[in-house]
Motif scaffolding. Structure first.
Motif, PDB file in Angstrom:
ATOM      1  N   LEU A  56       0.854  -1.186   0.000  1.00  0.00           N
ATOM      2  CA  LEU A  56       0.000   0.000   0.000  1.00  0.00           C
ATOM      3  C   LEU A  56       0.891   1.238   0.000  1.00  0.00           C
ATOM      4  CD1 LEU A  56      -2.680  -0.964   2.706  1.00  0.00           C
ATOM      5  CD2 LEU A  56      -3.002  -0.971   0.219  1.00  0.00           C
ATOM      6  N   ASP A  57       0.455   2.269  -0.722  1.00  0.00           N
ATOM      7  CA  ASP A  57       1.155   3.549  -0.718  1.00  0.00           C
ATOM      8  C   ASP A  57       0.468   4.499   0.259  1.00  0.00           C
ATOM      9  OD1 ASP A  57       3.049   2.866  -2.619  1.00  0.00           O
ATOM     10  OD2 ASP A  57       1.813   3.535  -4.302  1.00  0.00           O
ATOM     11  N   SER A  58       1.265   5.200   1.058  1.00  0.00           N
ATOM     12  CA  SER A  58       0.734   6.180   2.005  1.00  0.00           C
ATOM     13  C   SER A  58       1.467   7.502   1.806  1.00  0.00           C
ATOM     14  CB  SER A  58       0.916   5.692   3.444  1.00  0.00           C
ATOM     15  OG  SER A  58       2.229   5.965   3.903  1.00  0.00           O
ATOM     16  N   PRO A  59       1.058   8.570   2.478  1.00  0.00           N
ATOM     17  CA  PRO A  59       1.801   9.827   2.372  1.00  0.00           C
ATOM     18  C   PRO A  59       3.255   9.715   2.816  1.00  0.00           C
ATOM     19  CG  PRO A  59      -0.370  10.230   3.292  1.00  0.00           C
ATOM     20  CD  PRO A  59      -0.194   8.739   3.235  1.00  0.00           C
ATOM     21  N   SER A  60       3.584   8.696   3.622  1.00  0.00           N
ATOM     22  CA  SER A  60       4.957   8.555   4.114  1.00  0.00           C
ATOM     23  C   SER A  60       5.738   7.476   3.392  1.00  0.00           C
ATOM     24  CB  SER A  60       4.949   8.265   5.618  1.00  0.00           C
ATOM     25  OG  SER A  60       4.282   7.051   5.892  1.00  0.00           O
ATOM     26  N   GLY A  61       5.157   6.863   2.338  1.00  0.00           N
ATOM     27  CA  GLY A  61       5.910   5.874   1.585  1.00  0.00           C
ATOM     28  C   GLY A  61       5.106   4.622   1.288  1.00  0.00           C
ATOM     29  N   ARG A  62       5.808   3.582   0.886  1.00  0.00           N
ATOM     30  CA  ARG A  62       5.190   2.305   0.519  1.00  0.00           C
ATOM     31  C   ARG A  62       5.356   1.310   1.660  1.00  0.00           C
ATOM     32  NH1 ARG A  62       5.297  -0.048  -5.451  1.00  0.00           N
ATOM     33  NH2 ARG A  62       3.789   1.664  -5.490  1.00  0.00           N
ATOM     34  N   HIS A  63       4.308   0.521   1.920  1.00  0.00           N
ATOM     35  CA  HIS A  63       4.293  -0.382   3.069  1.00  0.00           C
ATOM     36  C   HIS A  63       3.896  -1.784   2.643  1.00  0.00           C
ATOM     37  CE1 HIS A  63       4.550   3.277   5.435  1.00  0.00           C
ATOM     38  NE2 HIS A  63       3.523   3.728   4.740  1.00  0.00           N
ATOM     39  N   GLU A  64       4.691  -2.764   3.065  1.00  0.00           N
ATOM     40  CA  GLU A  64       4.339  -4.155   2.816  1.00  0.00           C
ATOM     41  C   GLU A  64       3.293  -4.599   3.830  1.00  0.00           C
ATOM     42  OE1 GLU A  64       6.499  -8.466   2.020  1.00  0.00           O
ATOM     43  OE2 GLU A  64       7.480  -6.989   3.303  1.00  0.00           O
ATOM     44  N   VAL A  65       2.309  -5.340   3.357  1.00  0.00           N
ATOM     45  CA  VAL A  65       1.207  -5.815   4.193  1.00  0.00           C
ATOM     46  C   VAL A  65       1.160  -7.339   4.114  1.00  0.00           C
ATOM     47  CG1 VAL A  65      -1.272  -5.707   4.632  1.00  0.00           C
ATOM     48  CG2 VAL A  65      -0.090  -3.714   3.665  1.00  0.00           C
TER      49      VAL A  65
END
Length: 296
Positions: free
Chosen positions: A118-127
């Motif tokens: 997922l992409d967020s305002p603070s970067g990309r995150h593995e889920v």
């Protein structure tokens, strides 16, 4: 759990109903809106109206599901506080977005991935989907440089900063998890004076973007209690990025193991920080509460 209402997301004032999902992660609750169709961002007025617990839906924050910012992510998301101000990160919200996106995949009849980004305002995150409504999110590497928090008046990272905030002399830890956190270690979290000290720290001039203020009590080498007074919201039942911030600060002080249970008023989150240069991960539940339509 009921399927979401069939409606086209719309901007406030468009005359169309605005479909939403009410969700929570360990009691930290959200209104989730779908912006992938190109709807305009929610206005501060709409956020405040929907977040109101007496006359609106009631929530700590508004989450918008967005198109991925770059190839390789399943979707993106943005966060809006109850007062309408934008936020850079929300760990519990990230899990709720993950659950919302996977439900959308399932409704389309596609195979659900067990791991995705997922992409967020603070970067990309593995889920990672853990089953039974649980998710593990990689929230990034904590940043302790004062300029990254941001925290002014200090040139180099410290384990403890002494600040004068609203008439109180306080010892705090400071870290960014994509959003600013001040962490205060206390002997008894129930008598920490969160409602008084929290706003004082948020108003401290050295935190130019304010801060989420966490009050942490060490229970064991791998377990803490935490209460968080969030920017633009007040105290919440849980704060995922705040849980990571508290663990990071206490690990740096040599007081906590790198894998720890974080007990919050709304539930317990599992936080791990394998090494100083590794992303922190946070695991916990994501729950659907109900579906609705807002008269835009």
């Amino acid at each position: 759990m009921a399927e979401p209402a069939t409606a086209v997301p719309a901007a406030a004032g468009s005359g169309r109903a605005l479909a939403f999902s009410k969700m929570h992660g360990a009691g930290n609750d959200f209104v989730v809106l779908d912006r992938r169709c190109g709807a305009v961002p929610p206005s501060p007025e709409l956020c405040r109206a929907m977040a109101d617990r007496h006359t609106g839906v009631g929530c700590d924050q508004i989450l918008t599901v967005e198109d991925a910012q770059r190839p390789g992510a399943l979707a993106g998301y943005r966060i809006w506080n109850a007062d309408g101000s934008p936020a850079g990160q929300c760990g519990n919200g990230a899990r709720c977005v993950a659950a919302w996106v996977l439900r959308d995949v399932r409704r389309r009849g596609d195979d659900e991935p067990l791991r995705f980004h997922l992409d967020s305002p603070s970067g990309r995150h593995e889920v990672e989907a853990l089953g039974n409504g649980g998710f593990r999110i990689a929230l990034g590497v904590p940043r302790f440089e004062p300029a990254a928090v941001p925290l002014t008046g200090f040139d180099a990272p410290r384990e403890r900063y002494v600040i004068a905030a609203g008439g109180s002399i306080l010892e705090v830890g400071a870290v960014s998890m994509g959003n600013p956190h001040a962490v205060i270690e206390v002997d008894d979290i129930d008598s920490a004076g969160l409602e008084v000290i929290g706003p004082r720290v948020q108003g401290y001039p050295g935190f130019p973007d304010s801060a989420n203020v966490g009050f942490v009590q060490l229970l064991a080498p791998n377990r803490i209690r935490l209460r968080v007074y969030e920017r633009g919201v007040g105290e919440t039942l849980a704060c995922g990025s705040g849980a990571c911030a508290a663990v990071a600060v206490l690990v740096r002080r040599g007081r906590l193991a790198r894998e720890a249970a974080v007990e919050l008023p709304g539930g317990t989150l599992q936080v791990a920080w394998p090494s100083d240069g590794a992303p922190m991960t946070m695991a916990g539940p994501a729950e659907f509460v109900f579906e609705g339509e807002w008269a835009a």
